[in-house]
Write a protein that holds these residues in place. Structure first.
Motif, PDB file in Angstrom:
ATOM      1  N   LYS A 120       0.851  -1.196   0.000  1.00  0.00           N
ATOM      2  CA  LYS A 120       0.000   0.000   0.000  1.00  0.00           C
ATOM      3  C   LYS A 120       0.882   1.239   0.000  1.00  0.00           C
ATOM      4  CE  LYS A 120      -3.847  -2.132   2.370  1.00  0.00           C
ATOM      5  NZ  LYS A 120      -4.671  -2.167   3.588  1.00  0.00           N
ATOM      6  N   ILE A 121       0.469   2.227  -0.796  1.00  0.00           N
ATOM      7  CA  ILE A 121       1.217   3.473  -0.905  1.00  0.00           C
ATOM      8  C   ILE A 121       0.219   4.628  -1.017  1.00  0.00           C
ATOM      9  CG2 ILE A 121       1.475   3.268  -3.419  1.00  0.00           C
ATOM     10  CD1 ILE A 121       4.324   4.474  -3.014  1.00  0.00           C
ATOM     11  N   VAL A 122       0.496   5.716  -0.279  1.00  0.00           N
ATOM     12  CA  VAL A 122      -0.412   6.863  -0.241  1.00  0.00           C
ATOM     13  C   VAL A 122       0.386   8.146  -0.461  1.00  0.00           C
ATOM     14  CG1 VAL A 122      -2.079   8.144   1.157  1.00  0.00           C
ATOM     15  CG2 VAL A 122      -1.867   5.670   1.451  1.00  0.00           C
ATOM     16  N   PRO A 123       0.068   8.929  -1.492  1.00  0.00           N
ATOM     17  CA  PRO A 123       0.708  10.234  -1.638  1.00  0.00           C
ATOM     18  C   PRO A 123       0.135  11.193  -0.591  1.00  0.00           C
ATOM     19  CG  PRO A 123      -0.792   9.818  -3.468  1.00  0.00           C
ATOM     20  CD  PRO A 123      -0.824   8.620  -2.601  1.00  0.00           C
ATOM     21  N   VAL A 124       1.005  11.798   0.216  1.00  0.00           N
ATOM     22  CA  VAL A 124       0.519  12.637   1.306  1.00  0.00           C
ATOM     23  C   VAL A 124       0.934  14.102   1.192  1.00  0.00           C
ATOM     24  CG1 VAL A 124       0.239  10.786   2.973  1.00  0.00           C
ATOM     25  CG2 VAL A 124       2.434  11.903   2.783  1.00  0.00           C
ATOM     26  N   LEU A 125       2.030  14.380   0.545  1.00  0.00           N
ATOM     27  CA  LEU A 125       2.490  15.767   0.414  1.00  0.00           C
ATOM     28  C   LEU A 125       2.990  16.022  -0.997  1.00  0.00           C
ATOM     29  CD1 LEU A 125       4.612  16.060   3.680  1.00  0.00           C
ATOM     30  CD2 LEU A 125       2.385  17.088   3.288  1.00  0.00           C
ATOM     31  N   LYS A 126       2.849  17.277  -1.425  1.00  0.00           N
ATOM     32  CA  LYS A 126       3.341  17.674  -2.741  1.00  0.00           C
ATOM     33  C   LYS A 126       4.130  18.962  -2.544  1.00  0.00           C
ATOM     34  CE  LYS A 126       1.166  19.024  -7.038  1.00  0.00           C
ATOM     35  NZ  LYS A 126      -0.098  19.009  -7.755  1.00  0.00           N
ATOM     36  N   SER A 127       5.316  19.011  -3.078  1.00  0.00           N
ATOM     37  CA  SER A 127       6.119  20.227  -2.939  1.00  0.00           C
ATOM     38  C   SER A 127       5.469  21.358  -3.737  1.00  0.00           C
ATOM     39  CB  SER A 127       7.547  19.976  -3.421  1.00  0.00           C
ATOM     40  OG  SER A 127       7.576  19.842  -4.806  1.00  0.00           O
ATOM     41  N   PRO A 128       5.800  22.604  -3.441  1.00  0.00           N
ATOM     42  CA  PRO A 128       5.198  23.732  -4.163  1.00  0.00           C
ATOM     43  C   PRO A 128       5.382  23.643  -5.684  1.00  0.00           C
ATOM     44  CG  PRO A 128       6.321  24.535  -2.228  1.00  0.00           C
ATOM     45  CD  PRO A 128       6.652  23.071  -2.340  1.00  0.00           C
ATOM     46  N   SER A 129       6.507  23.098  -6.122  1.00  0.00           N
ATOM     47  CA  SER A 129       6.738  22.971  -7.563  1.00  0.00           C
ATOM     48  C   SER A 129       6.101  21.707  -8.131  1.00  0.00           C
ATOM     49  CB  SER A 129       8.239  22.955  -7.850  1.00  0.00           C
ATOM     50  OG  SER A 129       8.827  21.791  -7.306  1.00  0.00           O
ATOM     51  N   GLY A 130       5.605  20.823  -7.253  1.00  0.00           N
ATOM     52  CA  GLY A 130       4.967  19.591  -7.707  1.00  0.00           C
ATOM     53  C   GLY A 130       5.914  18.414  -7.793  1.00  0.00           C
ATOM     54  N   ASP A 131       7.199  18.636  -7.639  1.00  0.00           N
ATOM     55  CA  ASP A 131       8.180  17.563  -7.738  1.00  0.00           C
ATOM     56  C   ASP A 131       9.292  17.818  -6.735  1.00  0.00           C
ATOM     57  OD1 ASP A 131       9.362  15.269  -8.804  1.00  0.00           O
ATOM     58  OD2 ASP A 131      10.549  16.424 -10.224  1.00  0.00           O
ATOM     59  N   PRO A 132       9.569  16.962  -5.812  1.00  0.00           N
ATOM     60  CA  PRO A 132       9.033  15.609  -5.627  1.00  0.00           C
ATOM     61  C   PRO A 132       7.746  15.616  -4.802  1.00  0.00           C
ATOM     62  CG  PRO A 132      10.741  15.984  -4.015  1.00  0.00           C
ATOM     63  CD  PRO A 132      10.647  17.238  -4.858  1.00  0.00           C
ATOM     64  N   ARG A 133       7.176  14.425  -4.678  1.00  0.00           N
ATOM     65  CA  ARG A 133       6.023  14.204  -3.814  1.00  0.00           C
ATOM     66  C   ARG A 133       6.438  13.243  -2.709  1.00  0.00           C
ATOM     67  NH1 ARG A 133       0.892  12.775  -7.537  1.00  0.00           N
ATOM     68  NH2 ARG A 133      -0.117  12.648  -5.531  1.00  0.00           N
ATOM     69  N   ALA A 134       5.790  13.361  -1.554  1.00  0.00           N
ATOM     70  CA  ALA A 134       6.062  12.462  -0.433  1.00  0.00           C
ATOM     71  C   ALA A 134       4.974  11.404  -0.381  1.00  0.00           C
ATOM     72  CB  ALA A 134       6.105  13.242   0.873  1.00  0.00           C
ATOM     73  N   TYR A 135       5.395  10.168  -0.153  1.00  0.00           N
ATOM     74  CA  TYR A 135       4.484   9.025  -0.106  1.00  0.00           C
ATOM     75  C   TYR A 135       4.671   8.283   1.208  1.00  0.00           C
ATOM     76  CZ  TYR A 135       4.270   9.823  -5.134  1.00  0.00           C
ATOM     77  OH  TYR A 135       4.096  10.392  -6.365  1.00  0.00           O
ATOM     78  N   GLU A 136       3.561   7.786   1.747  1.00  0.00           N
ATOM     79  CA  GLU A 136       3.645   6.941   2.931  1.00  0.00           C
ATOM     80  C   GLU A 136       3.677   5.496   2.468  1.00  0.00           C
ATOM     81  OE1 GLU A 136       1.350   5.796   7.042  1.00  0.00           O
ATOM     82  OE2 GLU A 136       0.609   7.457   5.843  1.00  0.00           O
ATOM     83  N   VAL A 137       4.754   4.808   2.866  1.00  0.00           N
ATOM     84  CA  VAL A 137       4.940   3.400   2.527  1.00  0.00           C
ATOM     85  C   VAL A 137       5.349   2.673   3.800  1.00  0.00           C
ATOM     86  CG1 VAL A 137       6.253   1.751   1.132  1.00  0.00           C
ATOM     87  CG2 VAL A 137       5.761   4.008   0.226  1.00  0.00           C
ATOM     88  N   ARG A 138       4.551   1.722   4.211  1.00  0.00           N
ATOM     89  CA  ARG A 138       4.861   0.915   5.397  1.00  0.00           C
ATOM     90  C   ARG A 138       5.156   1.785   6.623  1.00  0.00           C
ATOM     91  NH1 ARG A 138       6.621  -4.608   3.689  1.00  0.00           N
ATOM     92  NH2 ARG A 138       6.312  -4.637   1.452  1.00  0.00           N
ATOM     93  N   GLY A 139       4.373   2.851   6.809  1.00  0.00           N
ATOM     94  CA  GLY A 139       4.515   3.709   7.975  1.00  0.00           C
ATOM     95  C   GLY A 139       5.642   4.721   7.907  1.00  0.00           C
ATOM     96  N   THR A 140       6.283   4.845   6.755  1.00  0.00           N
ATOM     97  CA  THR A 140       7.404   5.775   6.585  1.00  0.00           C
ATOM     98  C   THR A 140       7.116   6.714   5.425  1.00  0.00           C
ATOM     99  OG1 THR A 140       8.915   4.057   7.340  1.00  0.00           O
ATOM    100  CG2 THR A 140       9.890   5.902   6.151  1.00  0.00           C
TER     101      THR A 140
END
Length: 78
Positions: free
Chosen positions: A42-62
């Motif tokens: 399971k993977i969830v995108p949780v944050l997006k930088s102002p420029s759109g790249d990179p994005r932060a994803y939650e994977v296995r609690g990290t």
């Protein structure tokens, strides 16, 4: 309900997806595996930088950050 396939960078924020396939070169593929991004994870995108790249994803609690070009090679199903 029918499952929908898309690339990870198209997954909306805070929407849970499951890794279906990884299509990239050997070096990046190995790095993604080391980060815990493997099939049926399971993977969830949780944050997006102002420029759109990179994005932060939650994977296995990290939280991990992935660049656009790496995320586009990861197929997820929702």
């Amino acid at each position: 309900m029918k499952q929908k396939k898309m690339s990870l960078n198209d997954l909306p924020l805070n929407t849970c997806g499951m890794v279906y396939n990884i299509n990239c070169n050997c070096n990046i593929y190995r790095r993604l595996l080391d980060l815990g991004i493997v099939k049926n994870t399971k993977i969830v995108p949780v944050l997006k930088s102002p420029s759109g790249d990179p994005r932060a994803y939650e994977v296995r609690g990290t939280l991990i950050a992935l660049r656009y070009e790496d995320a586009q090679n990861i197929e997820v199903i929702i």
